[in-house]
Design an enzyme around this catalytic site. Structure first.
Site, PDB file in Angstrom:
ATOM      1  N   CYS A 159     -16.614   1.606   1.599  1.00  0.00           N
ATOM      2  CA  CYS A 159     -15.411   0.778   1.827  1.00  0.00           C
ATOM      3  C   CYS A 159     -14.762   0.873   3.165  1.00  0.00           C
ATOM      4  O   CYS A 159     -14.150  -0.026   3.556  1.00  0.00           O
ATOM      5  CB  CYS A 159     -14.085   1.059   0.839  1.00  0.00           C
ATOM      6  SG  CYS A 159     -13.406   2.692   1.039  1.00  0.00           S
ATOM      7  N   HIS A 215      -7.783   0.800  -6.128  1.00  0.00           N
ATOM      8  CA  HIS A 215      -7.886  -0.097  -4.918  1.00  0.00           C
ATOM      9  C   HIS A 215      -8.798  -1.333  -5.368  1.00  0.00           C
ATOM     10  O   HIS A 215      -9.725  -1.559  -4.821  1.00  0.00           O
ATOM     11  CB  HIS A 215      -8.867   0.647  -3.906  1.00  0.00           C
ATOM     12  CG  HIS A 215      -8.631   0.110  -2.434  1.00  0.00           C
ATOM     13  ND1 HIS A 215      -7.858  -0.774  -2.208  1.00  0.00           N
ATOM     14  CD2 HIS A 215      -9.239   0.359  -1.456  1.00  0.00           C
ATOM     15  CE1 HIS A 215      -7.938  -1.265  -0.874  1.00  0.00           C
ATOM     16  NE2 HIS A 215      -8.876  -0.476  -0.350  1.00  0.00           N
ATOM     17  N   ARG A 260     -13.675  -8.642   2.949  1.00  0.00           N
ATOM     18  CA  ARG A 260     -12.274  -8.290   2.478  1.00  0.00           C
ATOM     19  C   ARG A 260     -11.565  -9.478   2.686  1.00  0.00           C
ATOM     20  O   ARG A 260     -10.666  -9.715   1.949  1.00  0.00           O
ATOM     21  CB  ARG A 260     -11.822  -7.147   3.343  1.00  0.00           C
ATOM     22  CG  ARG A 260     -12.369  -5.839   2.996  1.00  0.00           C
ATOM     23  CD  ARG A 260     -12.174  -5.033   1.662  1.00  0.00           C
ATOM     24  NE  ARG A 260     -10.783  -5.162   1.158  1.00  0.00           N
ATOM     25  CZ  ARG A 260     -10.106  -4.221   1.537  1.00  0.00           C
ATOM     26  NH1 ARG A 260     -10.309  -3.304   2.280  1.00  0.00           N
ATOM     27  NH2 ARG A 260      -8.771  -4.430   1.002  1.00  0.00           N
ATOM     28  N   ASP A 297     -17.463   7.202  -0.513  1.00  0.00           N
ATOM     29  CA  ASP A 297     -16.030   7.092   0.141  1.00  0.00           C
ATOM     30  C   ASP A 297     -15.865   8.483   0.791  1.00  0.00           C
ATOM     31  O   ASP A 297     -16.289   9.437   0.550  1.00  0.00           O
ATOM     32  CB  ASP A 297     -15.224   6.634  -0.831  1.00  0.00           C
ATOM     33  CG  ASP A 297     -13.585   6.164  -0.215  1.00  0.00           C
ATOM     34  OD1 ASP A 297     -13.843   6.018   0.912  1.00  0.00           O
ATOM     35  OD2 ASP A 297     -12.621   6.022  -0.890  1.00  0.00           O
ATOM     36  N   GLN A 300     -10.328  -3.997  -2.777  1.00  0.00           N
ATOM     37  CA  GLN A 300     -11.508  -3.548  -2.349  1.00  0.00           C
ATOM     38  C   GLN A 300     -12.784  -3.728  -3.014  1.00  0.00           C
ATOM     39  O   GLN A 300     -13.863  -4.307  -2.721  1.00  0.00           O
ATOM     40  CB  GLN A 300     -11.454  -1.954  -1.983  1.00  0.00           C
ATOM     41  CG  GLN A 300     -12.774  -1.475  -1.449  1.00  0.00           C
ATOM     42  CD  GLN A 300     -13.249  -1.790  -0.166  1.00  0.00           C
ATOM     43  OE1 GLN A 300     -12.167  -1.673   0.629  1.00  0.00           O
ATOM     44  NE2 GLN A 300     -14.370  -2.427   0.018  1.00  0.00           N
ATOM     45  N   ARG A 357       0.799  -1.164   0.093  1.00  0.00           N
ATOM     46  CA  ARG A 357      -0.059  -0.220  -0.066  1.00  0.00           C
ATOM     47  C   ARG A 357       0.917   1.260  -0.084  1.00  0.00           C
ATOM     48  O   ARG A 357       1.748   1.486   1.060  1.00  0.00           O
ATOM     49  CB  ARG A 357      -0.999  -0.051   1.329  1.00  0.00           C
ATOM     50  CG  ARG A 357      -1.545   1.478   1.383  1.00  0.00           C
ATOM     51  CD  ARG A 357      -2.673   1.304   2.470  1.00  0.00           C
ATOM     52  NE  ARG A 357      -3.929   0.624   1.876  1.00  0.00           N
ATOM     53  CZ  ARG A 357      -5.091   0.642   2.555  1.00  0.00           C
ATOM     54  NH1 ARG A 357      -5.334   1.177   3.654  1.00  0.00           N
ATOM     55  NH2 ARG A 357      -5.879  -0.054   2.130  1.00  0.00           N
TER      56      ARG A 357
HETATM   57  N1   CP Z   1     -11.197  -0.089   2.811  1.00  0.00           N
HETATM   58  C1   CP Z   1      -9.913  -0.255   3.187  1.00  0.00           C
HETATM   59  O1   CP Z   1      -9.060  -0.445   2.514  1.00  0.00           O
HETATM   60  O2   CP Z   1      -9.667  -0.124   4.747  1.00  0.00           O
HETATM   61  P1   CP Z   1      -8.156   0.144   5.372  1.00  0.00           P
HETATM   62  O3   CP Z   1      -7.562   1.657   4.856  1.00  0.00           O
HETATM   63  O4   CP Z   1      -8.498  -0.076   6.718  1.00  0.00           O
HETATM   64  O5   CP Z   1      -7.297  -0.905   4.978  1.00  0.00           O
HETATM   65  N1  NVA Z   2     -10.032   6.539  -0.857  1.00  0.00           N
HETATM   66  C1  NVA Z   2      -9.594   6.236   0.512  1.00  0.00           C
HETATM   67  C2  NVA Z   2      -9.847   4.860   0.636  1.00  0.00           C
HETATM   68  C3  NVA Z   2      -9.547   4.100   1.857  1.00  0.00           C
HETATM   69  C4  NVA Z   2      -9.728   2.693   2.051  1.00  0.00           C
HETATM   70  C5  NVA Z   2      -8.244   6.617   0.634  1.00  0.00           C
HETATM   71  O1  NVA Z   2      -7.422   6.382  -0.456  1.00  0.00           O
HETATM   72  O2  NVA Z   2      -7.675   6.926   1.663  1.00  0.00           O
END
Ligand code: CP
Ligand code: NVA
Length: 331
Positions: free
Chosen positions: A287, A157, A315, A248, A160, A130
């Site tokens: 999400c 993502h 997930r 989101d 997700q 990530r």
């Molecule tokens: N939805 C999601 O990816 O959550 P986290 O940021 O907690 O991993």
């Molecule tokens: N769009 C958000 C998703 C978090 C799971 C981010 O990138 O922070």
């Protein structure tokens, strides 16, 4: 119980099919798996979830197909769901996972992504990363001899959205022809929804303020695949005829410096009034993490149309089947 019927047998210690491939099976975007790969992942996830109903969460699946395999998980950004679900996924598949905060690795002191990738490829069987810049995930994959999975970048993502698709199918929303409405920021999660639309033949109506529209490359690809991708300034227009309403956070990780964004997003809040404009049996997805009272109200997040807790649990089930696809054991 014997091995899971649809998974190729993989006795501990035998090289996994992907390790003999010239082309690694990376999962950087949904298109890496394509429609057939995504369908195989969703089918396997449903089967595995059903087969372990009522079991203790840490008990391995009967076939434990990743026995002896270890996943390295590099996080340059915060995470609850992605981190825990990949860790539990590896446990349920009979393997192990290790969490690494990027800032505490040599990566955080300037060791290159390429060198990190080469070293980890000698030590572990797969890598989840990530990070901010999607190019880093591509760089990791380009230098890896084990599968690399995108655990979220600024661009997309994909993991997700596999969980989201699984959740919709489970709740009697077959994907082809579905109308998915998105409200708010045209962000990484929306990019992967639009990518999924092209692959799995559903449509997206995105309600986004000017300047926050979705990534054009994903829109073009989904349209070229035959999906209808509408972009609307009017939130009510976006949710018209929606089978699913998704939102989101208005401010993604790393965007904290963006000024005046909340004011631009305010008309796109998912509240009961807006949900009432979707189909009566429409479902709501997020999400998470949610910013309650911003992009969605408590009444919607906790209301009868919301699937957010199933979505979060899924997930785990999604990650397991993504991992098995990456290791060449399904699809
Ligand atoms: N939805 C999601 O990816 O959550 P986290 O940021 O907690 O991993
Ligand atoms: N769009 C958000 C998703 C978090 C799971 C981010 O990138 O922070």
């Amino acid at each position: 119980a014997g091995p899971h019927p649809k998974v190729r047998a993989n006795p501990s210690g035998r090289p996994l099919p992907a390790q003999g491939r010239r082309m690694m099976r990376h999962f950087l975007n949904l298109s890496d798996a394509g429609p057939d790969g995504i369908a195989a992942i969703l089918a396997d996830a449903r089967d595995r979830k059903a087969a372990r109903k009522g079991w203790a969460k840490g008990r391995p699946d009967a076939d434990a197909p990743l026995t002896g395999r270890t996943l390295a998980m590099i996080f340059e950004k915060n995470s609850t769901r992605t981190r825990v679900s990949f860790d539990m996924a590896m446990r349920q598949l009979g393997g192990d996972a290790m969490f690494m905060a990027a800032g505490q690795m040599q990566l955080g002191r300037g060791e290159t992504v390429a060198d990190t990738s080469r070293v980890l490829s000698r030590m572990v069987d797969g890598i989840v990363i990530r990070t901010d810049d999607h190019a880093k995930v591509e760089d990791m994959a380009a230098h890896a001899s084990v599968p690399v999975i995108n655990g979220l970048t600024d661009l997309s993502h994909p993991c997700q959205i596999v969980a989201d698709l699984l959740t919709l199918i489970e709740h009697d929303k077959p994907l082809p022809g579905l109308n998915v409405a998105w409200l708010g920021d045209g962000n990484n999660v929306l990019s992967s929804i639009i990518e999924a639309a092209g692959l799995m033949k559903f449509n997206v109506r995105a309600g986004c303020p000017q300047g926050y529209e979705p990534d054009q490359a994903f829109v073009d690809a989904a349209r070229a695949a035959g999906s209808t991708i509408g972009i609307f300034g009017d939130a009510a227009e976006a949710v018209r005829d929606a089978d699913v309403v998704v939102t989101d956070t208005w401010v993604s990780m790393g965007q904290e410096h963006v000024h005046n964004k909340l004011a631009a997003m305010a008309p796109y809040q998912v509240n009961e009034r807006l949900m009432a404009r979707a189909k009566p049996d429409a479902k709501f997805l997020h999400c998470l993490p949610a910013h309650r009272g911003e992009e969605a109200t408590d009444a919607v997040l906790d209301g009868p149309q919301s699937l957010i807790w199933d979505e979060a649990e899924n997930r785990i089930h999604a990650q397991k089947s993504i991992l098995l696809w990456c290791f060449g054991l399904i699809g």
